[in-house]
Design a protein around this motif. Structure first.
Motif, PDB file in Angstrom:
ATOM      1  N   ILE A  15       0.837  -1.209   0.000  1.00 24.75           N
ATOM      2  CA  ILE A  15       0.000   0.000   0.000  1.00 24.75           C
ATOM      3  C   ILE A  15       0.867   1.252   0.000  1.00 24.75           C
ATOM      4  O   ILE A  15       0.603   2.211  -0.736  1.00 24.75           O
ATOM      5  N   ALA A  16       1.912   1.262   0.839  1.00 21.14           N
ATOM      6  CA  ALA A  16       2.811   2.431   0.884  1.00 21.14           C
ATOM      7  C   ALA A  16       3.505   2.642  -0.455  1.00 21.14           C
ATOM      8  O   ALA A  16       3.628   3.778  -0.934  1.00 21.14           O
ATOM      9  N   ALA A  17       3.951   1.551  -1.081  1.00 23.39           N
ATOM     10  CA  ALA A  17       4.615   1.675  -2.382  1.00 23.39           C
ATOM     11  C   ALA A  17       3.645   2.186  -3.444  1.00 23.39           C
ATOM     12  O   ALA A  17       4.000   3.035  -4.275  1.00 23.39           O
ATOM     13  N   LEU A  18       2.409   1.682  -3.421  1.00 23.92           N
ATOM     14  CA  LEU A  18       1.420   2.120  -4.410  1.00 23.92           C
ATOM     15  C   LEU A  18       1.087   3.597  -4.244  1.00 23.92           C
ATOM     16  O   LEU A  18       1.079   4.362  -5.224  1.00 23.92           O
ATOM     17  N   LEU A  19       0.830   4.018  -3.022  1.00 21.04           N
ATOM     18  CA  LEU A  19       0.478   5.427  -2.784  1.00 21.04           C
ATOM     19  C   LEU A  19       1.651   6.353  -3.113  1.00 21.04           C
ATOM     20  O   LEU A  19       1.464   7.396  -3.752  1.00 21.04           O
ATOM     21  N   SER A  20       2.855   5.981  -2.664  1.00 18.25           N
ATOM     22  CA  SER A  20       4.013   6.838  -2.957  1.00 18.25           C
ATOM     23  C   SER A  20       4.282   6.893  -4.457  1.00 18.25           C
ATOM     24  O   SER A  20       4.647   7.944  -4.995  1.00 18.25           O
ATOM     25  N   GLY A  21       4.102   5.760  -5.158  1.00 16.54           N
ATOM     26  CA  GLY A  21       4.292   5.764  -6.605  1.00 16.54           C
ATOM     27  C   GLY A  21       3.313   6.690  -7.308  1.00 16.54           C
ATOM     28  O   GLY A  21       3.693   7.425  -8.227  1.00 16.54           O
ATOM     29  N   MET A  22       2.051   6.664  -6.870  1.00 12.12           N
ATOM     30  CA  MET A  22       1.054   7.545  -7.477  1.00 12.12           C
ATOM     31  C   MET A  22       1.379   9.011  -7.223  1.00 12.12           C
ATOM     32  O   MET A  22       1.327   9.844  -8.136  1.00 12.12           O
ATOM     33  N   VAL A  23       1.721   9.351  -5.978  1.00 10.38           N
ATOM     34  CA  VAL A  23       2.024  10.743  -5.643  1.00 10.38           C
ATOM     35  C   VAL A  23       3.271  11.214  -6.375  1.00 10.38           C
ATOM     36  O   VAL A  23       3.310  12.312  -6.960  1.00 10.38           O
ATOM     37  N   LEU A  24       4.327  10.384  -6.358  1.00 12.30           N
ATOM     38  CA  LEU A  24       5.575  10.775  -7.019  1.00 12.30           C
ATOM     39  C   LEU A  24       5.399  10.886  -8.532  1.00 12.30           C
ATOM     40  O   LEU A  24       6.016  11.750  -9.167  1.00 12.30           O
ATOM     41  N   THR A  25       4.569  10.021  -9.109  1.00  8.63           N
ATOM     42  CA  THR A  25       4.306  10.117 -10.549  1.00  8.63           C
ATOM     43  C   THR A  25       3.604  11.427 -10.881  1.00  8.63           C
ATOM     44  O   THR A  25       3.941  12.098 -11.875  1.00  8.63           O
ATOM     45  N   ALA A  26       2.623  11.806 -10.065  1.00  6.26           N
ATOM     46  CA  ALA A  26       1.932  13.084 -10.286  1.00  6.26           C
ATOM     47  C   ALA A  26       2.907  14.256 -10.166  1.00  6.26           C
ATOM     48  O   ALA A  26       2.874  15.200 -10.972  1.00  6.26           O
ATOM     49  N   ILE A  27       3.803  14.191  -9.180  1.00  6.58           N
ATOM     50  CA  ILE A  27       4.803  15.258  -9.021  1.00  6.58           C
ATOM     51  C   ILE A  27       5.745  15.288 -10.221  1.00  6.58           C
ATOM     52  O   ILE A  27       6.105  16.364 -10.728  1.00  6.58           O
ATOM     53  N   ALA A  28       6.159  14.104 -10.693  1.00  9.96           N
ATOM     54  CA  ALA A  28       7.075  14.037 -11.844  1.00  9.96           C
ATOM     55  C   ALA A  28       6.425  14.620 -13.091  1.00  9.96           C
ATOM     56  O   ALA A  28       7.086  15.324 -13.870  1.00  9.96           O
ATOM     57  N   VAL A  29       5.146  14.325 -13.299  1.00  7.13           N
ATOM     58  CA  VAL A  29       4.444  14.886 -14.464  1.00  7.13           C
ATOM     59  C   VAL A  29       4.385  16.411 -14.362  1.00  7.13           C
ATOM     60  O   VAL A  29       4.616  17.123 -15.346  1.00  7.13           O
ATOM     61  N   ALA A  30       4.107  16.913 -13.146  1.00  5.68           N
ATOM     62  CA  ALA A  30       4.058  18.363 -12.962  1.00  5.68           C
ATOM     63  C   ALA A  30       5.437  18.994 -13.193  1.00  5.68           C
ATOM     64  O   ALA A  30       5.550  20.055 -13.823  1.00  5.68           O
ATOM     65  N   VAL A  31       6.483  18.341 -12.686  1.00  2.00           N
ATOM     66  CA  VAL A  31       7.839  18.863 -12.891  1.00  2.00           C
ATOM     67  C   VAL A  31       8.204  18.851 -14.369  1.00  2.00           C
ATOM     68  O   VAL A  31       8.795  19.808 -14.895  1.00  2.00           O
ATOM     69  N   ASP A  32       7.862  17.762 -15.068  1.00  2.00           N
ATOM     70  CA  ASP A  32       8.170  17.658 -16.495  1.00  2.00           C
ATOM     71  C   ASP A  32       7.497  18.790 -17.270  1.00  2.00           C
ATOM     72  O   ASP A  32       8.134  19.455 -18.102  1.00  2.00           O
ATOM     73  N   TYR A  33       6.221  19.015 -16.996  1.00  2.00           N
ATOM     74  CA  TYR A  33       5.500  20.086 -17.691  1.00  2.00           C
ATOM     75  C   TYR A  33       6.093  21.456 -17.345  1.00  2.00           C
ATOM     76  O   TYR A  33       6.299  22.299 -18.227  1.00  2.00           O
ATOM     77  N   LEU A 157      13.300  11.280 -14.776  1.00  2.00           N
ATOM     78  CA  LEU A 157      12.235  11.420 -13.777  1.00  2.00           C
ATOM     79  C   LEU A 157      11.657  10.059 -13.400  1.00  2.00           C
ATOM     80  O   LEU A 157      11.365   9.800 -12.220  1.00  2.00           O
ATOM     81  N   GLY A 158      11.490   9.181 -14.390  1.00  2.00           N
ATOM     82  CA  GLY A 158      10.966   7.849 -14.099  1.00  2.00           C
ATOM     83  C   GLY A 158      11.893   7.061 -13.190  1.00  2.00           C
ATOM     84  O   GLY A 158      11.433   6.368 -12.262  1.00  2.00           O
ATOM     85  N   LEU A 159      13.215   7.166 -13.419  1.00  2.00           N
ATOM     86  CA  LEU A 159      14.172   6.478 -12.561  1.00  2.00           C
ATOM     87  C   LEU A 159      14.140   7.043 -11.145  1.00  2.00           C
ATOM     88  O   LEU A 159      14.245   6.292 -10.159  1.00  2.00           O
ATOM     89  N   ILE A 160      13.982   8.360 -11.027  1.00  2.00           N
ATOM     90  CA  ILE A 160      13.893   8.968  -9.696  1.00  2.00           C
ATOM     91  C   ILE A 160      12.635   8.488  -8.975  1.00  2.00           C
ATOM     92  O   ILE A 160      12.677   8.153  -7.781  1.00  2.00           O
ATOM     93  N   VAL A 161      11.509   8.458  -9.690  1.00  2.00           N
ATOM     94  CA  VAL A 161      10.257   7.980  -9.085  1.00  2.00           C
ATOM     95  C   VAL A 161      10.407   6.528  -8.645  1.00  2.00           C
ATOM     96  O   VAL A 161       9.994   6.148  -7.534  1.00  2.00           O
ATOM     97  N   ALA A 162      11.011   5.690  -9.501  1.00  2.00           N
ATOM     98  CA  ALA A 162      11.193   4.284  -9.147  1.00  2.00           C
ATOM     99  C   ALA A 162      12.093   4.131  -7.925  1.00  2.00           C
ATOM    100  O   ALA A 162      11.813   3.320  -7.031  1.00  2.00           O
ATOM    101  N   ALA A 163      13.180   4.919  -7.880  1.00  2.00           N
ATOM    102  CA  ALA A 163      14.100   4.819  -6.752  1.00  2.00           C
ATOM    103  C   ALA A 163      13.437   5.264  -5.451  1.00  2.00           C
ATOM    104  O   ALA A 163      13.575   4.607  -4.409  1.00  2.00           O
ATOM    105  N   LEU A 164      12.700   6.376  -5.497  1.00  2.00           N
ATOM    106  CA  LEU A 164      12.027   6.858  -4.288  1.00  2.00           C
ATOM    107  C   LEU A 164      10.915   5.909  -3.850  1.00  2.00           C
ATOM    108  O   LEU A 164      10.691   5.704  -2.653  1.00  2.00           O
ATOM    109  N   THR A 165      10.206   5.318  -4.820  1.00  2.00           N
ATOM    110  CA  THR A 165       9.173   4.345  -4.469  1.00  2.00           C
ATOM    111  C   THR A 165       9.784   3.115  -3.804  1.00  2.00           C
ATOM    112  O   THR A 165       9.270   2.597  -2.798  1.00  2.00           O
ATOM    113  N   ALA A 166      10.908   2.644  -4.367  1.00  2.00           N
ATOM    114  CA  ALA A 166      11.587   1.498  -3.759  1.00  2.00           C
ATOM    115  C   ALA A 166      12.101   1.841  -2.361  1.00  2.00           C
ATOM    116  O   ALA A 166      12.003   1.017  -1.432  1.00  2.00           O
TER     117      ALA A 166
END
Length: 274
Positions: A15-33, A157-166
């Motif tokens: 659950i923690a990995a799923l929630l953090s992945g979703m939040v970090l992905t949203a942040i990464a998309v915002a940063v990319d834009y 950004l994807g690698l950063i999200v994956a690393a932080l999720t892990a």
């Protein structure tokens, strides 16, 4: 897929990995834009400044070569027929940077041009001007940064999200395991306690948290269970002591009657035994 409920540690980690992945992905998309938007706006702002300077230069004449800057190396003036009439050194040996020509009603256009031979796109501003009475277009801009070209920035950004999720999953796994360690000790101790060893107690963690309260409750329950078993033992001992004397008397009467069957009044003997 339905999660098996046997492991709280596994469920909490997932659950923690799923929630953090979703939040970090949203942040990464915002940063990319945000980064892409900021880079493009900065490039177009510098290009706008250069097009104004070149427009002022064209009013004084028709230079064959335009001075380029480090921020805006690509500058061209293209006439109405699409021929390059002036260019900076970086844009002198290539054809027209774009075929887009702003209209008279909207003389400024912001362009992202990706010519096939190039691995990076050009961020251009096109400005419509009049050079010697004929409408011309000034193109000015620079290449998109290498990190933002293609999918490199998104990959980073994807690698950063994956690393932080892990990292979040590992931290949750460790913290939940550390929290559940007293529960494991309590369960192991309870599994070893039998009716013949009710004097043992489960370990009580320090503090006033839920697990400590649970351990104290288990020990209080074991205290009551030990008292109940001890009362049953005392009752059994007292009952066997109380029954031993009358049963011994009955046994003696039966033995005496069997030894002297001819001299025994069976009815009287049975009434006495009753």
């Amino acid at each position: 897929m339905r999660l098996r409920p046997e492991s709280i540690r596994i469920r909490d980690t997932l659950i923690a990995a799923l929630l953090s992945g979703m939040v970090l992905t949203a942040i990464a998309v915002a940063v990319d834009y945000t980064v892409h938007h900021a880079v493009r706006e900065s490039a177009w702002h510098d290009a706008e400044r250069v097009t104004r300077q070149v427009g002022e230069t064209l009013r004084d004449g028709r230079p064959d070569r335009l001075p380029s800057t480090g921020m805006v190396p690509y500058i061209q003036v293209v006439d109405a027929r699409g021929a390059v009439i002036a260019a900076s050194s970086a844009a002198a040996r290539i054809g027209a940077l774009s075929t887009v020509r702003p209209s008279a009603d909207d003389p400024i256009a912001k362009l992202t041009f990706c010519p096939p031979p190039r691995d990076r796109c050009l961020l251009l501003e096109a400005a419509r001007v009049h050079a010697g009475g004929d409408p011309a277009v000034i193109y000015a801009g620079r290449s998109e940064p290498a990190l933002l070209s293609g999918v490199w920035f998104e990959l980073v950004l994807g690698l950063i999200v994956a690393a932080l999720t892990a990292l979040t999953a590992l931290t949750t796994w460790y913290m939940v395991g550390r929290t559940m360690r007293p529960m494991t000790a309590i369960g192991a101790e309870l599994a070893d306690i039998t009716v013949h060893d009710l004097g043992r107690r489960v370990p009580v963690p320090t503090g006033k948290f839920e697990i400590a309260r649970l351990a104290r409750t288990v020990n209080e329950t074991l205290d009551r269970l030990e008292d109940s078993v001890e009362q049953q033992r005392r009752f059994s001992s007292d009952a066997s002591h109380e029954l031993r004397t009358p049963i011994a008397g009955l046994r003696n009467q039966v033995e005496a009657a069997l030894m002297h069957l001819d001299d025994t009044d069976m009815e009287a003997t049975l009434l006495a035994m009753l």
